[in-house]
Design a protein around this motif. Sequence first.
Motif, short mmCIF file in Angstrom:
data_model
loop_
_atom_site.label_atom_id
_atom_site.label_comp_id
_atom_site.label_asym_id
_atom_site.label_seq_id
_atom_site.Cartn_x
_atom_site.Cartn_y
_atom_site.Cartn_z
N TYR A 1 -2.08 -5.06 3.18
CA TYR A 1 -2.14 -3.61 3.35
C TYR A 1 -0.76 -3.04 3.68
O TYR A 1 -0.33 -2.03 3.11
CB TYR A 1 -3.13 -3.24 4.45
CG TYR A 1 -3.13 -1.76 4.76
CD1 TYR A 1 -3.89 -0.89 4.00
CD2 TYR A 1 -2.33 -1.25 5.78
CE1 TYR A 1 -3.86 0.47 4.27
CE2 TYR A 1 -2.30 0.10 6.04
CZ TYR A 1 -3.06 0.96 5.28
OH TYR A 1 -3.03 2.30 5.53
N ALA A 2 -0.04 -3.69 4.59
CA ALA A 2 1.30 -3.23 4.97
C ALA A 2 2.24 -3.24 3.76
O ALA A 2 3.02 -2.31 3.55
CB ALA A 2 1.85 -4.10 6.09
N LEU A 3 2.13 -4.30 2.97
CA LEU A 3 2.96 -4.39 1.77
C LEU A 3 2.59 -3.29 0.78
O LEU A 3 3.44 -2.70 0.12
CB LEU A 3 2.80 -5.76 1.13
CG LEU A 3 3.64 -6.04 -0.12
CD1 LEU A 3 5.12 -5.90 0.18
CD2 LEU A 3 3.34 -7.44 -0.64
N PHE B 1 -2.36 -5.83 -7.85
CA PHE B 1 -3.20 -6.55 -6.92
C PHE B 1 -2.30 -7.26 -5.91
O PHE B 1 -1.41 -8.02 -6.31
CB PHE B 1 -4.06 -7.59 -7.63
CG PHE B 1 -5.15 -7.02 -8.48
CD1 PHE B 1 -6.46 -6.96 -8.01
CD2 PHE B 1 -4.89 -6.55 -9.77
CE1 PHE B 1 -7.49 -6.44 -8.79
CE2 PHE B 1 -5.90 -6.03 -10.56
CZ PHE B 1 -7.20 -5.97 -10.07
N ILE B 2 -2.53 -7.00 -4.62
CA ILE B 2 -1.78 -7.70 -3.58
C ILE B 2 -2.72 -8.76 -3.00
O ILE B 2 -3.60 -8.45 -2.20
CB ILE B 2 -1.28 -6.74 -2.49
CG1 ILE B 2 -0.42 -5.65 -3.13
CG2 ILE B 2 -0.49 -7.50 -1.43
CD1 ILE B 2 0.07 -4.60 -2.16
N GLY B 3 -2.54 -9.97 -3.47
CA GLY B 3 -3.44 -11.05 -3.07
C GLY B 3 -3.33 -12.19 -4.04
O GLY B 3 -2.33 -12.34 -4.75
N ASP C 1 1.87 -11.65 -4.08
CA ASP C 1 1.24 -12.36 -2.96
C ASP C 1 1.39 -11.52 -1.69
O ASP C 1 2.31 -10.70 -1.58
CB ASP C 1 1.85 -13.75 -2.77
CG ASP C 1 3.25 -13.70 -2.23
OD1 ASP C 1 3.41 -13.79 -0.99
OD2 ASP C 1 4.20 -13.55 -3.03
N GLU C 2 0.49 -11.68 -0.74
CA GLU C 2 0.44 -10.78 0.41
C GLU C 2 1.65 -10.87 1.33
O GLU C 2 1.89 -9.96 2.14
CB GLU C 2 -0.84 -11.01 1.22
CG GLU C 2 -0.93 -12.37 1.86
CD GLU C 2 -2.22 -12.51 2.67
OE1 GLU C 2 -2.15 -13.06 3.78
OE2 GLU C 2 -3.27 -12.04 2.19
N GLN C 3 2.45 -11.91 1.19
CA GLN C 3 3.68 -12.00 1.98
C GLN C 3 4.89 -11.42 1.24
O GLN C 3 5.99 -11.37 1.78
CB GLN C 3 3.96 -13.47 2.33
CG GLN C 3 2.92 -14.10 3.24
CD GLN C 3 2.78 -13.35 4.56
OE1 GLN C 3 3.77 -12.97 5.18
NE2 GLN C 3 1.53 -13.13 4.98
N GLY C 4 4.68 -11.00 0.01
CA GLY C 4 5.77 -10.39 -0.75
C GLY C 4 6.83 -11.38 -1.20
O GLY C 4 7.99 -11.01 -1.37
#
Length: 368
Positions: free
Chosen positions: A13-15, A85-87, A113-116
């Motif tokens: 979400y933050a990303l 899609f972030i995931g 990916d969620e860590q960017g």
Amino acid sequence: MKIAVISFSRSGYALGEALHAGLIQEGHEVTTYTKSKYTKMVLDESQLDIDAKTIRNVKQFAKPVDESIGAWTSLRFQNCDALIFIGACGIAVRAIAPYVKDKKKDPAVVVVDEQGNYVISLLSGHIGGANALTLDVSRITGAEPVITTATDINEKFAVDVFAKKNGFYISDMGLAKDVSAALVAGKEVGFYSDFPWLGELPEGLKIAHEDEERPELGIAITSSYLEHPFVHTLYLVPRVITLGIGCRKDTAKEEIQNAVRKACDEQLIPTVAMEQVVSIDLKKDEPGLIEYCRERNLPFITYTKEELAQVEGKFTKSEFVESITGLDNVCERSAVKGSEDGRLILRKHAENGVTVALAMKKWSVEFE
């Protein structure tokens, strides 16, 4: 681009909020979503290379997604240019699988990916713009871009990217794949153009000279199918034709369509080569013309009698047209005017009360 961003975790979400701000700053229209209970977080301004004013203007909490991810994806496939899609890749693949239909029409799909750490071009890399969007996301987040398109990783000319940048219609996506495959394999591909070009011809393309043996497979940049320079010719059709038209009052759309088709058939000009339809302002509210243009997403532009009278050239005269409009010719004058003093390639063609003329603007191909 109209972009939808969706995340599935707190860090995702933050990303997503960071991407929202960064992509808007680059001129995109962005909406963020979350399929997660973490919908109220604070955007950390210190982690973004974006001015504080921009952040204040775009900061918003992502919209929660209550429906299934499949239902959400279905709607975005219809009304968005791109989905991010972030995931996990698996989530994106399963979500989009039922809706992937046509590389000419499918939106771009990118996965982060969620860590960017990585950003992956997943679908519609060239025509849809996923590869370019992947590079945008990489610049914003610092993630490493992952692009697997063969022409990109081998640094070869990509005909579909070239077509998109120049606004060409691609006649055959199967041949477009063959062109890319040939170039990646190190084979020569023929090149023919009815238009001058700027820049150097990309590596692998060979100009089709009349006195030399030509490759069997080649690209032809033309507004007409009259030429067939290669055994297997991929036509790239630019939108450079202006359709000048006149008609009786309340002429049906079908009559207009039939007249235009027959006029184009005379020169083997595909209607996809048209960039606009033009006429005299007496026809600005003509229902058949308006409907014809609306169905084809073509601008309909009209000119005053005075503007058309100033167009220079020799035109096919009609006493009847002059008695109605005050001009000796409408369709040819309109076509030349609309094409910015281009050249007439088809003079007045009359069919059931509809008159059609075609003009081509001055134009050149651009290679980077």
